[in-house]
Design a protein around this motif. Structure first.
Motif, PDB file in Angstrom:
ATOM      1  N   LYS A 135      12.290  26.096 -26.957  1.00  0.00           N
ATOM      2  CA  LYS A 135      11.219  25.497 -27.757  1.00  0.00           C
ATOM      3  C   LYS A 135       9.933  26.343 -27.648  1.00  0.00           C
ATOM      4  O   LYS A 135       9.288  26.650 -28.646  1.00  0.00           O
ATOM      5  CB  LYS A 135      10.968  24.060 -27.265  1.00  0.00           C
ATOM      6  N   GLU A 136       9.582  26.721 -26.414  1.00  0.00           N
ATOM      7  CA  GLU A 136       8.374  27.542 -26.212  1.00  0.00           C
ATOM      8  C   GLU A 136       8.487  28.879 -26.932  1.00  0.00           C
ATOM      9  O   GLU A 136       7.536  29.355 -27.552  1.00  0.00           O
ATOM     10  CB  GLU A 136       8.156  27.801 -24.710  1.00  0.00           C
ATOM     11  N   SER A 137       9.673  29.485 -26.833  1.00  0.00           N
ATOM     12  CA  SER A 137       9.897  30.772 -27.481  1.00  0.00           C
ATOM     13  C   SER A 137       9.780  30.617 -29.000  1.00  0.00           C
ATOM     14  O   SER A 137       9.134  31.430 -29.664  1.00  0.00           O
ATOM     15  CB  SER A 137      11.278  31.310 -27.109  1.00  0.00           C
ATOM     16  N   ASN A 138      10.355  29.559 -29.546  1.00  0.00           N
ATOM     17  CA  ASN A 138      10.302  29.300 -30.983  1.00  0.00           C
ATOM     18  C   ASN A 138       8.857  29.094 -31.452  1.00  0.00           C
ATOM     19  O   ASN A 138       8.427  29.644 -32.470  1.00  0.00           O
ATOM     20  CB  ASN A 138      11.172  28.074 -31.303  1.00  0.00           C
ATOM     21  N   ASP A 139       8.075  28.337 -30.662  1.00  0.00           N
ATOM     22  CA  ASP A 139       6.647  28.117 -30.988  1.00  0.00           C
ATOM     23  C   ASP A 139       5.880  29.441 -30.999  1.00  0.00           C
ATOM     24  O   ASP A 139       5.038  29.689 -31.856  1.00  0.00           O
ATOM     25  CB  ASP A 139       5.991  27.163 -29.977  1.00  0.00           C
ATOM     26  N   SER A 140       6.177  30.282 -29.979  1.00  0.00           N
ATOM     27  CA  SER A 140       5.492  31.595 -29.884  1.00  0.00           C
ATOM     28  C   SER A 140       5.834  32.458 -31.088  1.00  0.00           C
ATOM     29  O   SER A 140       4.969  33.160 -31.618  1.00  0.00           O
ATOM     30  CB  SER A 140       5.922  32.363 -28.636  1.00  0.00           C
ATOM     31  N   LEU A 188       6.562  31.464 -34.042  1.00  0.00           N
ATOM     32  CA  LEU A 188       5.854  30.939 -35.214  1.00  0.00           C
ATOM     33  C   LEU A 188       4.422  31.489 -35.263  1.00  0.00           C
ATOM     34  O   LEU A 188       3.958  31.966 -36.297  1.00  0.00           O
ATOM     35  CB  LEU A 188       5.842  29.401 -35.190  1.00  0.00           C
ATOM     36  N   LYS A 189       3.739  31.462 -34.110  1.00  0.00           N
ATOM     37  CA  LYS A 189       2.363  31.993 -34.043  1.00  0.00           C
ATOM     38  C   LYS A 189       2.375  33.497 -34.353  1.00  0.00           C
ATOM     39  O   LYS A 189       1.513  34.005 -35.064  1.00  0.00           O
ATOM     40  CB  LYS A 189       1.760  31.764 -32.651  1.00  0.00           C
ATOM     41  N   TYR A 190       3.364  34.172 -33.797  1.00  0.00           N
ATOM     42  CA  TYR A 190       3.466  35.625 -33.987  1.00  0.00           C
ATOM     43  C   TYR A 190       3.740  35.969 -35.454  1.00  0.00           C
ATOM     44  O   TYR A 190       3.213  36.950 -35.981  1.00  0.00           O
ATOM     45  CB  TYR A 190       4.558  36.184 -33.074  1.00  0.00           C
ATOM     46  N   SER A 191       4.530  35.133 -36.131  1.00  0.00           N
ATOM     47  CA  SER A 191       4.857  35.406 -37.542  1.00  0.00           C
ATOM     48  C   SER A 191       3.600  35.369 -38.414  1.00  0.00           C
ATOM     49  O   SER A 191       3.485  36.101 -39.390  1.00  0.00           O
ATOM     50  CB  SER A 191       5.914  34.426 -38.065  1.00  0.00           C
ATOM     51  N   TYR A 218      -0.703  42.445 -30.727  1.00  0.00           N
ATOM     52  CA  TYR A 218      -0.841  40.977 -30.660  1.00  0.00           C
ATOM     53  C   TYR A 218      -0.757  40.493 -29.208  1.00  0.00           C
ATOM     54  O   TYR A 218      -1.441  39.563 -28.808  1.00  0.00           O
ATOM     55  CB  TYR A 218       0.281  40.335 -31.492  1.00  0.00           C
ATOM     56  N   PHE A 219       0.080  41.148 -28.410  1.00  0.00           N
ATOM     57  CA  PHE A 219       0.318  40.690 -27.037  1.00  0.00           C
ATOM     58  C   PHE A 219      -0.661  41.283 -26.025  1.00  0.00           C
ATOM     59  O   PHE A 219      -0.957  40.659 -25.022  1.00  0.00           O
ATOM     60  CB  PHE A 219       1.754  41.034 -26.597  1.00  0.00           C
TER      61      PHE A 219
END
Length: 308
Positions: free
Chosen positions: A47-52, A54-57, A138-139
């Protein structure tokens, strides 16, 4: 290619120096890897990876990339909605390229034009490095693009200068007494603050001078000797590099490693250097006698990455 794996990387030589146009030598490290996968997002990690992602996209959507390196962001966003995440065992904040592997995986899957790493020319390598630098900024705030390039190519890369990188063959690893190894400092490091410290130091003329006249000289001599398999000059320059870092990169050396670093220099049993930006994560060790070094570094978790 379904779900290609992207390996971690290790910068053997060139930490901080490549910012100032020294050479660098970096290689893939297959012990750690990551790949893009789909899941029902029931676990916290997924879930955390998926959220990250989304922000990155959103960040990638606003990047203006040249036409030949365009990414299919709408497909990326659709896949994120379907449960895309980055399944990775690459430790974050350890200097082994966790964000680099992610950038490489996204580029491989969503780049509109596909590339065969083994057929990439020297010019294309430089262009890819620039694109990856923009994607990875970004990172870290600012990225050289080298980490994702290594992860994407999965080949050793020689950084010749800011303007030139090339694929390189390194001497084959074989079972000898000597080794290059990683030491776990037991704490994570953040690239951003460490790089900030470096830029602050670069404001003083004395540090700039020693960086150019000493660090870069020792660093480039180490790369040359390693690629030629000349162990005597390699270890002579490694010692100089390790002494230099102990004197000038103190803030980047994790406290848990100070004494071990000094012990190596005092006994000549092994030499330590930063692996990436420092502050935590892994430290690199070089020794002509791994059994002896291993005994002296008891209590630290170690991983051998190369034998000679």
């Amino acid at each position: 290619m379904t779900n290609p794996l992207f390996y971690a990387k290790i910068l053997l030589f060139g930490e901080y120096g490549i910012i100032e146009d020294s050479q660098g030598l970096t290689l893939p490290y297959s012990f750690y890897k990551g790949t893009l996968k789909f899941s029902d997002l029931k676990s916290d990690f997924d879930k955390e990876s998926n959220d990250s992602l989304l922000k990155y996209s959103d960040y990638l959507k606003d990047l203006e990339l040249p036409e030949v390196f365009q990414l299919n962001i709408s497909k990326f966003k659709k896949d994120i909605k379907k449960g895309l995440f980055f399944d990775s065992n690459i430790p974050q904040g350890y200097g082994v390229g966790s964000s680099g592997a992610l950038v490489a995986a996204i580029f491989e899957k969503y780049s509109i034009k596909s590339y065969q790493p083994e057929q990439v020319s020297k010019d294309q390598l430089m262009n890819l490095r620039t694109i990856f630098g923009q994607m990875e900024s970004y990172f870290h705030g600012k990225s050289s693009g080298i980490d994702p390039l290594i992860c994407y190519m999965n080949l050793p890369i020689l950084i010749e200068s800011k303007e030139s990188v090339d694929k390189v063959a390194i001497p084959a690893s074989h079972e000898g007494k000597g080794a290059i190894f990683l030491i776990d400092s037991g704490m994570t490091g953040e690239t951003g603050p460490m790089v900030q410290i470096f830029f602050e130091k670069m404001k003083t003329e004395g540090f700039r001078k020693t960086m150019k006249e000493e660090f870069i000289r020792y660093n480039n001599a180490c790369i040359d000797a390693f690629l030629k398999k000349e162990m005597t000059p390699l270890f002579r320059n490694l010692k100089s590099l390790s002494v230099w870092a102990y004197e000038h990169f103190k803030p980047m050396i994790p406290e848990s490693i100070y004494n071990a670093w000094k012990k190596g220099l005092d006994t000549n049993a092994y030499y330590l250097k930063l692996c990436g930006s420092g502050g935590g994560g892994y430290i690199l060790g070089f020794t002509k006698d791994y059994k002896k070094a291993e005994k002296m570094l008891e209590g630290f978790h170690k991983e051998v990455i190369y034998r000679f």
